[in-house]
Design an enzyme around this catalytic site. Structure first.
Site, PDB file in Angstrom:
ATOM      1  N   HIS A 197      49.888  58.727  32.274  1.00 44.46           N
ATOM      2  CA  HIS A 197      48.487  58.844  31.847  1.00 44.46           C
ATOM      3  C   HIS A 197      48.150  57.887  30.695  1.00 44.46           C
ATOM      4  O   HIS A 197      47.630  58.309  29.661  1.00 44.46           O
ATOM      5  CB  HIS A 197      48.237  60.298  31.421  1.00 44.46           C
ATOM      6  CG  HIS A 197      46.806  60.719  31.430  1.00 44.46           C
ATOM      7  ND1 HIS A 197      45.832  60.092  30.677  1.00 44.46           N
ATOM      8  CD2 HIS A 197      46.173  61.706  32.075  1.00 44.46           C
ATOM      9  CE1 HIS A 197      44.676  60.700  30.870  1.00 44.46           C
ATOM     10  NE2 HIS A 197      44.856  61.676  31.717  1.00 44.46           N
ATOM     11  N   GLU A 208      45.667  56.821  36.485  1.00 47.84           N
ATOM     12  CA  GLU A 208      46.738  57.738  36.899  1.00 47.84           C
ATOM     13  C   GLU A 208      46.972  57.633  38.405  1.00 47.84           C
ATOM     14  O   GLU A 208      46.236  58.217  39.186  1.00 47.84           O
ATOM     15  CB  GLU A 208      46.331  59.189  36.559  1.00 47.84           C
ATOM     16  CG  GLU A 208      45.961  59.433  35.107  1.00 47.84           C
ATOM     17  CD  GLU A 208      44.803  60.430  34.992  1.00 47.84           C
ATOM     18  OE1 GLU A 208      44.950  61.594  35.393  1.00 47.84           O
ATOM     19  OE2 GLU A 208      43.738  60.023  34.506  1.00 47.84           O
TER      20      GLU A 208
END
Ligand SMILES: *[C@@H]1O[C@H](CO)[C@@H](O)[C@H](O)[C@H]1NC(C)=O
Ligand SMILES: *[C@@H]1O[C@H](CO)[C@@H](O)[C@H](O)[C@H]1NC(C)=O
Ligand SMILES: *[C@@H]1O[C@H](CO)[C@@H](O)[C@H](O)[C@H]1NC(C)=O
Ligand SMILES: *[C@@H]1O[C@H](CO)[C@@H](O)[C@H](O)[C@H]1NC(C)=O
Ligand SMILES: *[C@@H]1O[C@H](CO)[C@@H](O)[C@H](O)[C@H]1NC(C)=O
Ligand SMILES: *[C@@H]1O[C@H](CO)[C@@H](O)[C@H](O)[C@H]1NC(C)=O
Ligand SMILES: *[C@@H]1O[C@H](CO)[C@@H](O)[C@H](O)[C@H]1NC(C)=O
Ligand SMILES: *[C@@H]1O[C@H](CO)[C@@H](O)[C@H](O)[C@H]1NC(C)=O
Ligand SMILES: *[C@@H]1O[C@H](CO)[C@@H](O)[C@H](O)[C@H]1NC(C)=O
Ligand SMILES: *[C@@H]1O[C@H](CO)[C@@H](O)[C@H](O)[C@H]1NC(C)=O
Ligand SMILES: *[C@@H]1O[C@H](CO)[C@@H](O)[C@H](O)[C@H]1NC(C)=O
Length: 380
Positions: A185, A341
Site C-alpha cells: 500500500h 494496490e
C-alpha cells in the site's frame, strides 16, 4: 514451485538479524535506488530514485520518525502490507463454509484492511536482511484479526536491484479456512512535493492498459457485485491512452466517483486487469510526472489494481524533511498523493459468482497465497 518457495520462507528460523540503523530503519541499496523499511506493518518508509537531472528524490509517503508509525492517530497504512484480507468487506460480514462471520466495522458499516488489529497495525518479525533484501514474517493467530478464524503464517520479502523495487508475499492458513488477500500500500508523489508549481498529483500521468472493467461500487464505496466496463473517454478510462489523474476534474461525475455518500472526488476504485495471452509480462500500470521526469512501471501477477487519489488526506500528515518545496506547506493535502494496490477483486469473498474465492479463501491442504509486485523506475 510456489509451494516450496513459500515453505522455505515460513521455515526461516528467527535468525539473529542485525538491528536497524540509527534512524530505526533498514536501508537497502542497489544501483539507482535506495529504500528503507521498518518492521511495523512490514512497511516501506523511504524510496529514493534520481529524477531527470540526477537529483535523488524521496517519492514515497512516510515519516522520518520510525517510532511515530504505531502511534500515528491518522493511521493511513503508509507503505504497509494490509492483511489478512486487504481492502473492503461490505457490511463487515461474510459466510465461510456455512458459518457467518462478523469482522470489525472500522469504515462506516464496512471493514477496511481487516480492522484496527490488521497486519498493518502489527510489528512483524525480521527473518532475514541483507544490503539488498529484507524478509518480514508474521504469525496471525486464530481470530486475532477479529472475525477471521484460524492461524495464518505470512512473509513478505522486499528487495531492490538496478532501479527496481520487488516484493513477494506468501501466506498460508495452517489450521482453518479463512479469507486471505494481501497487497502493498505505497502512496506516491513522484515530485517528492518539490514541484514549485504544485504539491498535488493531479498532473501525474497514469496508464492502466488492461483496465477495461471495474469493480462496481455503491455510495459507501462498497462492492455492488457489478463489473462495469469502462468506455473510451470515460472519467475512469486510463486504458485507451495515458491520462493525467486530474484530467477529468471538470466531469460531472468527478465528485462521487469514488463514493457518493462522502462526496469522494477523484479515484478510490479498482480496475480489473484483463490480460490476454502474451500480455502476462507487461506492466499493469505506469505512472509518471513531467516535472521530475520520474516514471515507474508496475509489474504484478494480481488480477486487479486499486488506485486512490488521496481525497481523504486532511492536511495533517507531515512530510519528511527531504520532501517539499515552494508549493508545499509541509503537510499532505487532498489530492497530494496516489496510493496503488495490486490485488485480487475487492470483497470477492462475498461474490462467489466472480470465481475468485479459490484465490481469496485459504486453508490447510491448499496452496499458499502468493503475490509478486515490482516497480521499475526510469526517467522520461
Ligand atoms: C518520534 O515519535 C515518538 C512517538 O510519537 C515520539 O515519542 C518521539 O518524540 C518522536 N521523535 C522525534 C525525534 O520526533
Ligand atoms: C450493517 O451490517 C449489518 C450486517 O453486518 C447489517 O445487518 C446492517 O443492515 C448494516 N447496516 C446498514 C446501515 O447497512
Ligand atoms: C466445512 O465444515 C464442515 C462441517 O463443519 C467440515 O467438516 C469441513 O472440514 C469444513 N470444510 C473446510 C474446507 O474447512
Ligand atoms: C553491505 O553494505 C555495507 C555498507 O555499505 C558494506 O560495508 C558491506 O560490504 C555490504 N555487504 C555486502 C555483502 O555487499
Ligand atoms: C515473532 O516471533 C515471536 C517468537 O517466535 C512470536 O512470539 C511472535 O508472535 C512473532 N511476531 C509476529 C508478529 O508474528
Ligand atoms: C472472534 O472474536 C470475537 C470477539 O472476541 C468473538 O465475538 C468471536 O466469536 C470470535 N470468533 C471466533 C471464530 O473465534
Ligand atoms: C540496469 O537497468 C538498465 C535500464 O533498464 C539497463 O540498461 C542495465 O543493463 C541494467 N543493469 C544491470 C546490471 O542489470
Ligand atoms: C497541469 O496540466 C494542465 C494541462 O496540461 C496545465 O494546464 C496546468 O498548468 C498544469 N498544472 C501544473 C501545476 O503544472
Ligand atoms: C532540472 O534542471 C533544470 C535546469 O537547471 C531546472 O530548470 C529544472 O527545474 C530541474 N528539474 C528538477 C526536477 O529539478
Ligand atoms: C491527523 O489529521 C488531522 C486532519 O487532517 C490533523 O488535523 C492532525 O494534525 C493529524 N494529526 C497528526 C498527529 O498528524
Ligand atoms: C464464473 O464462472 C462461470 C462459469 O464458468 C462463468 O459463467 C462466469 O462468467 C464467471 N464469472 C466471472 C465474473 O468471470
Amino acid at each position: 514451485m510456489k509451494l516450496s518457495a513459500a515453505t522455505t520462507l515460513f521455515s526461516l528460523a528467527l535468525a539473529t538479524v542485525p538491528p536497524p540503523g540509527p534512524d530505526g530503519k533498514y536501508t537497502l541499496t542497489a544501483p539507482g535506488i535506495t529504500a528503507k523499511f521498518i518492521p511495523y506493518a512490514a512497511c516501506i518508509t523511504n524510496l529514493l530514485v534520481p529524477d531527470k537531472n540526477g537529483t535523488l528524490r524521496d517519492i514515497i509517503l512516510g515519516y522520518d520518525n520510525a517510532s511515530f508509525y504505531p502511534v500515528d492517530p491518522n493511521h493511513s497504512d503508509y507503505g504497509a502490507v494490509p492483511g489478512r484480507y486487504a481492502n473492503r468487506i461490505k457490511d463487515h460480514t461474510y459466510v465461510l463454509n456455512g458459518t457467518r462471520y462478523f469482522t470489525e466495522a472500522n469504515d462506516g458499516n464496512g471493514t477496511l484492511h481487516s480492522g484496527t488489529n490488521g497486519w498493518s497495525h502489527r510489528v512483524w518479525n525480521v527473518s532475514a536482511v541483507s544490503n539488498t533484501s529484507i524478509t518480514f514474517s508474521i504469525t496471525d493467530v486464530g481470530n486475532s484479526s477479529l472475525g477471521m478464524p484460524g492461524t495464518v503464517m505470512g512473509s513478505v520479502t522486499h528487495s531492490v536491484s538496478n532501479s527496481s523495487w520487488h516484493t513477494t508475499i506468501a501466506a498460508h492458513a495452517v489450521d482453518h479456512v479463512t479469507p486471505l488477500m494481501l497487497t502493498t500500500h505505497p502512496y506516491w508523489n513522484l515530485d517528492a512535493f518539490a514541484n514549485p508549481d504544485t504539491d498535488l498529483i493531479l498532473n501525474h500521468t497514469l496508464s492502466l492498459p488492461f483496465g477495461k472493467r471495474m469493480i462496481g461500487i455503491d455510495e459507501n464505496t462498497e462492492s455492488t457485485g457489478e463489473l462495469p466496463t469502462v468506455p473510451k473517454g470515460d472519467i475512469n478510462d486510463f486504458w485507451s491512452a495515458p491520462k493525467m489523474i486530474g484530467a477529468s476534474m471538470g466531469d460531472a461525475r468527478w465528485v462521487g466517483n469514488c463514493g457518493t455518500a462522502g462526496g469522494c472526488a477523484g479515484y478510490n476504485n479498482q480496475w480489473l486487469v484483463d490480460r490476454g495471452s502474451g500480455e502476462e509480462e507487461m506492466p499493469i500500470a505506469t505512472l509518471s510526472s513531467g516535472w521530475s521526469g520520474i516514471k515507474w512501471d508496475l509489474y504484478s501477477d494480481q488480477p486487479g489494481i486499486v488506485v486512490y487519489s488521496c481525497h481523504w488526506m486532511g492536511g495533517g500528515n507531515q512530510l519528511k524533511a527531504a520532501q517539499g518545496g515552494k508549493a508545499s506547506n509541509g503537510f499532505v493535502r487532498k489530492d497530494g498523493c496516489v496510493a496503488v494496490e495490486p490485488q485480487d477483486w475487492i470483497d470477492g469473498i462475498n461474490h462467489p459468482e466472480w470465481n475468485r474465492t479459490q484465490y481469496q479463501i485459504n486453508g490447510p491442504g491448499m496452496p499458499p497465497f502468493s503475490s509478486f509486485i515490482q516497480y521499475k523506475f526510469s526517467t522520461v
